[in-house]
Write an enzyme that holds these catalytic residues in place. Structure first.
Site, PDB file in Angstrom:
ATOM      1  N   ALA A  50       5.356   5.944  10.537  1.00  0.00           N
ATOM      2  CA  ALA A  50       4.250   5.646   9.630  1.00  0.00           C
ATOM      3  C   ALA A  50       4.742   5.709   8.197  1.00  0.00           C
ATOM      4  CB  ALA A  50       3.139   6.655   9.859  1.00  0.00           C
ATOM      5  N   LYS A  51       3.930   5.130   7.349  1.00  0.00           N
ATOM      6  CA  LYS A  51       4.289   5.131   5.929  1.00  0.00           C
ATOM      7  C   LYS A  51       4.225   6.542   5.354  1.00  0.00           C
ATOM      8  CE  LYS A  51       3.049   0.524   4.574  1.00  0.00           C
ATOM      9  NZ  LYS A  51       2.115  -0.354   3.974  1.00  0.00           N
ATOM     10  N   ARG A  52       4.738   6.692   4.138  1.00  0.00           N
ATOM     11  CA  ARG A  52       4.613   7.923   3.361  1.00  0.00           C
ATOM     12  C   ARG A  52       5.251   9.151   3.997  1.00  0.00           C
ATOM     13  NH1 ARG A  52       1.278   4.801   1.151  1.00  0.00           N
ATOM     14  NH2 ARG A  52      -0.599   4.417   2.317  1.00  0.00           N
ATOM     15  N   LYS A  53       6.392   8.925   4.624  1.00  0.00           N
ATOM     16  CA  LYS A  53       7.175  10.049   5.105  1.00  0.00           C
ATOM     17  C   LYS A  53       8.501   9.837   4.403  1.00  0.00           C
ATOM     18  CE  LYS A  53       7.695  12.145   9.603  1.00  0.00           C
ATOM     19  NZ  LYS A  53       8.058  11.796  10.956  1.00  0.00           N
ATOM     20  N   THR A  60       0.836  -1.208   0.000  1.00  0.00           N
ATOM     21  CA  THR A  60       0.000   0.000   0.000  1.00  0.00           C
ATOM     22  C   THR A  60       0.868   1.254   0.000  1.00  0.00           C
ATOM     23  OG1 THR A  60      -0.069  -0.086   2.405  1.00  0.00           O
ATOM     24  CG2 THR A  60      -1.905  -1.108   1.245  1.00  0.00           C
TER      25      THR A  60
END
Ligand code: GLU
Length: 299
Positions: free
Chosen positions: A251-254, A14
């Site tokens: 967390a993801k997307r950093k 994802t």
């Protein structure tokens, strides 16, 4: 000769992998090495609303770069959806699940009316709106209304042995309980993570699950599904989660924590492995890729 223990790393495509996922993969690999076990790679891509093939490709590239090697071919959950559907059919035939036609809004309104409804770690309890719809009416509605499948908690609990437990890596037993009518077949994708994960762990002969502590709260549900479906139950080891300097779980997307960004910036994968496993003490201290490159070096 008995077969070797087996574990797996099971990312969901994802987003790009971040250093927290890398830490988890390294924990799986370390455990496998220490126990002469096989490490398998499973791509948990049942959620077509969020998973993307491009992420699967970078996950594999990132893991190879990090030095993670897995045994045998990569298993993709989306390739055997009929297996999961069969399990739902079986639970339905036993009267242990029922179709739920509620929208999120209907549930919220109903819950809001139940003034002091107790909330558990799995969120607000489902107020049972669809629990008693007669079979014929449910079948009729299923033909033209989207629905989810929910566990009928009361019947499930009646079907379980009195003290069902899951077992951790130290051999300790933990109670497996179900308090609410949990969704195990989502309206949008037909099945759920809980159902897919237990079926695939059994199908792949996983003896030991190594995963983050964030998933510990779900282990009781997994044990219950294993019991209901007659599947073996692995031992569960939950590792701590990597945090940032504020004590928040990564967390993801950093972009500063993305494995891909570190790889493209030329960070040494060997240094990164060492840093995550032996030096960082559970904290990712860098606020940018440049900072990570500066400390970890290139190579
Ligand atoms: N696919 C899950 C995740 O990426 C992991 C499932 C598991 O290890 O049980 O969070």
């Amino acid at each position: 000769m008995s077969s070797p223990p087996r574990t797996r790393f099971a990312p969901s495509p994802t987003g790009h992998l971040h250093v927290g996922n890398a830490y988890s993969a390294l924990c799986c690999q370390r455990w496998a090495e220490e126990h002469r076990a096989e490490l398998l790679l499973r791509i948990e891509d049942i959620d077509h609303t969020r998973c993307r093939p491009i992420y699967e490709q970078t996950i594999i590239e990132d893991l190879r770069w990090l030095g993670i090697q897995w045994h045998g071919p990569v298993l993709r959950q989306s390739e055997h959806m009929p297996l999961f559907q069969q399990a739902l059919k079986r639970l339905h035939a036993q009267g242990l699940i029922y179709p739920c036609f509620c929208t999120r809004k209907t549930i919220q309104q109903e819950v809001a009316q139940m003034a002091s409804a107790p909330h558990s770690q799995h969120g607000a309890p489902y107020p049972g709106i669809c629990r008693h719809i007669p079979e014929r009416e449910a079948s009729r509605r299923m033909r033209n209304t989207p629905f989810a499948w929910r566990l009928h908690a009361e019947r499930v609990c009646a079907a379980l042995p009195p003290e069902l437990t899951w077992i951790d890596g130290q051999g300790r037993h933990h109670p497996a309980t179900l308090e609410h009518d949990l969704v195990i077949g989502r309206k949008d994708i037909g099945i759920s993570y809980h159902l897919a994960v237990v079926i695939d762990d059994a199908r792949q002969g996983i003896s030991d699950v190594i995963r983050g502590r964030d998933l510990r709260a779900h282990t009781g549900i997994h044990r219950i599904l294993q019991y209901l479906l007659g599947l073996p139950s692995p031992r569960y080891h939950h590792h701590p989660l990597l945090q940032d300097t504020h004590g928040t779980r990564l967390a993801k997307r950093k972009s500063s924590t993305e494995l891909r960004a570190l790889r493209l910036a030329g960070v040494s994968p060997l240094r990164l492995r060492d840093f995550l496993l032996h030096e960082c003490n559970g904290v990712w201290p860098f606020h940018s890729v440049a900072e990570a490159v500066q400390t970890l070096g290139k190579g």
